[in-house]
Scaffold this active site. Structure first.
Site, PDB file in Angstrom:
ATOM      1  N   HIS A  64     -14.679   6.567  -0.101  1.00 30.40           N
ATOM      2  CA  HIS A  64     -14.094   7.170  -1.292  1.00 30.40           C
ATOM      3  C   HIS A  64     -13.027   8.168  -0.893  1.00 30.40           C
ATOM      4  CE1 HIS A  64     -13.686   9.374  -5.065  1.00 30.40           C
ATOM      5  NE2 HIS A  64     -14.185   8.305  -5.636  1.00 30.40           N
ATOM      6  N   ASN A  85       0.819  -1.206   0.000  1.00 32.79           N
ATOM      7  CA  ASN A  85       0.000   0.000   0.000  1.00 32.79           C
ATOM      8  C   ASN A  85       0.857   1.262   0.000  1.00 32.79           C
ATOM      9  OD1 ASN A  85      -1.664   2.128   2.023  1.00 32.79           O
ATOM     10  ND2 ASN A  85      -2.819   1.226   0.352  1.00 32.79           N
ATOM     11  N   ASP A 129      -5.147  14.938  -8.006  1.00 33.88           N
ATOM     12  CA  ASP A 129      -5.718  14.904  -9.353  1.00 33.88           C
ATOM     13  C   ASP A 129      -6.012  16.309  -9.865  1.00 33.88           C
ATOM     14  OD1 ASP A 129      -7.618  15.153  -7.382  1.00 33.88           O
ATOM     15  OD2 ASP A 129      -9.093  13.834  -8.328  1.00 33.88           O
TER      16      ASP A 129
END
Length: 422
Positions: free
Chosen positions: A216, A73, A183
């Site tokens: 999320h 991870n 992002d």
């Protein structure tokens, strides 16, 4: 035998993605584009819920080429995306979150649009499932546009089609030091460097899925990470866009979407320590990037809150946030013969607070909803300027005329003005 270059590499970073991954991969398999024209690069980021095993089963079953990479991870989405980007061979890349899914014709339509227009980025319409995505950019399809001529600055997620050669030419990768907003940084840079952006608004290319477990990535992270994200995006914009109206127009995005929510209803639940810390974190950002050019583009209540942050007035902010949270309607005051609209949010013309009236002055976009508002148009401004010029000319002409003794006019008679008139 030479293997043809795929048109698009679908990069999927996956962490604890079950059972959402099932529908995600099914949407990839259902693409109408020829399977030989796409490749899938899936990176399992240390999942423990069977995500990696399901990816490998998918790779064995489907006809399209699928590469599965399993790693420890990394702590965020940037690492897996960068790994996938490093392995990609397609002319284009598309970043697909393992929670979400594609519309059946998404890749075929987006690749065709990029090829048709030679654009470096293609945005496909997004719809939400248990989530609300941005909407303002989907009103119209644009074969070719840019970040200054459209609302695309309000969608900075990575789920878009990017020309891979363009990304490689600029050495673009996701910033792995950011734990949120990575992002936004990547996508804004792409917008600014791109030779054109396309917007496909008449077909739903992407379904943004809200997870039932609330895990999320955009819902996680402490408030300090939001300030890190805002700072990175503001620095990027300032580094690529010269000071002026174009930069101000883009700065709205980090101020409005990233920074302002830290001084919204959640601020009322913060401890005094957290409130002070937020003001400390905001101070250098406000000093460097806040100004009239940004403030004038915001709604009054947004501008008021950020003004108080810029002025380091935490003692006044609470009352304003309470007013906003209660969804109260601020009274509208029309002045200057209806050409100015002020919204009387808390502290308006409060002498002790000393907040300038300009903070409460509505921009035309907001003022138009008020009955009686008379908008300044270029034509009306020119007409007022012409009338003023004529008044000045008349007054100067009158002042320069010779005056006869005992009279007020310019006539040549010898009588008084009254006698001459008679």
């Amino acid at each position: 035998m030479t293997v043809a270059q795929p048109d698009v590499s679908v990069i999927i970073g996956a962490y604890e993605a079950m059972p959402y991954l099932v529908e995600c991969l099914a949407s990839v398999e259902a693409q109408t584009i020829d399977p030989e024209r796409i490749e899938v690069i899936a990176v399992d980021d240390g999942s423990t819920d069977g995500t990696g095993d399901y990816l490998e089963e998918f790779a064995e079953r489907v006809t399209m080429p699928v590469t599965v990479i399993r790693q420890d991870n990394s702590g965020g989405p940037s690492g897996p995306r960068n790994v996938g980007l490093g392995k990609a061979a397609g002319r284009y890349v598309f970043f697909l979150d393992a929670d979400d899914r594609l519309g059946p014709e998404a890749l075929e339509r987006m690749v065709a649009m990029a090829d048709r227009n030679g654009t470096d980025v293609v945005l496909g319409r997004v719809e939400g499932i248990n989530r609300k995505p941005p909407q303002s950019m989907w009103g119209k399809t644009f074969e070719r546009t840019d970040v200054f001529s459209s609302n695309i600055k309000f969608t900075l997620s990575a789920q878009k089609l990017f020309r891979r050669e363009f990304l490689e030419r600029h050495g673009m990768r996701f910033d792995e030091s950011l734990w949120t907003g990575e992002d936004a940084l990547f996508t804004m840079e792409a917008y600014l460097r791109a030779d054109g952006v396309s917007v496909l608004a008449d077909y739903t290319c992407y379904y943004l899925v809200g997870r039932d477990d609330g895990k999320h990535v955009t819902k996680s992270g402490s408030y300090t990470l939001r300030f890190d994200s805002a700072r990175a995006l503001m620095n990027l914009i300032a580094g690529l866009v010269p000071a002026g109206e174009r930069r101000d127009a883009l700065m709205i995005r980090p101020f409005l979407i990233t920074l302002l929510p830290q001084f919204g209803p959640r601020y009322l639940k913060d401890s005094e320590k957290v409130r002070r810390h937020k003001f400390e974190l905001a101070k250098p950002l406000m000093e460097e990037f806040w100004g009239e050019g940004v403030a004038g583009r915001l709604k009054v209540e947004e501008r008021l809150r950020l003004h108080l942050v810029a002025e380091q007035r935490p003692e006044l902010l609470v009352g304003v946030v309470e007013f906003v949270k209660a969804k109260k309607q601020a009274a509208a005051l029309l002045e200057k013969k209806g050409r100015h609209v002020y919204f009387a949010y808390p502290l308006f013309r409060d002498a002790a607070a000393g907040i300038p009236d300009s903070v409460y002055l509505a921009a035309p976009r907001e003022a138009r909803a008020v009955p009686g508002y008379r908008e300044h148009s270029p034509a009306s401004v020119l007409r007022r300027a012409a009338r003023k010029a004529r008044r000045v000319i008349r007054s100067r002409t009158t002042a320069s005329r010779p005056r006869t003794p005992g009279g007020t006019g310019t006539g040549t008679g010898t009588g008084t003005g009254a006698a001459a008139a008679a």
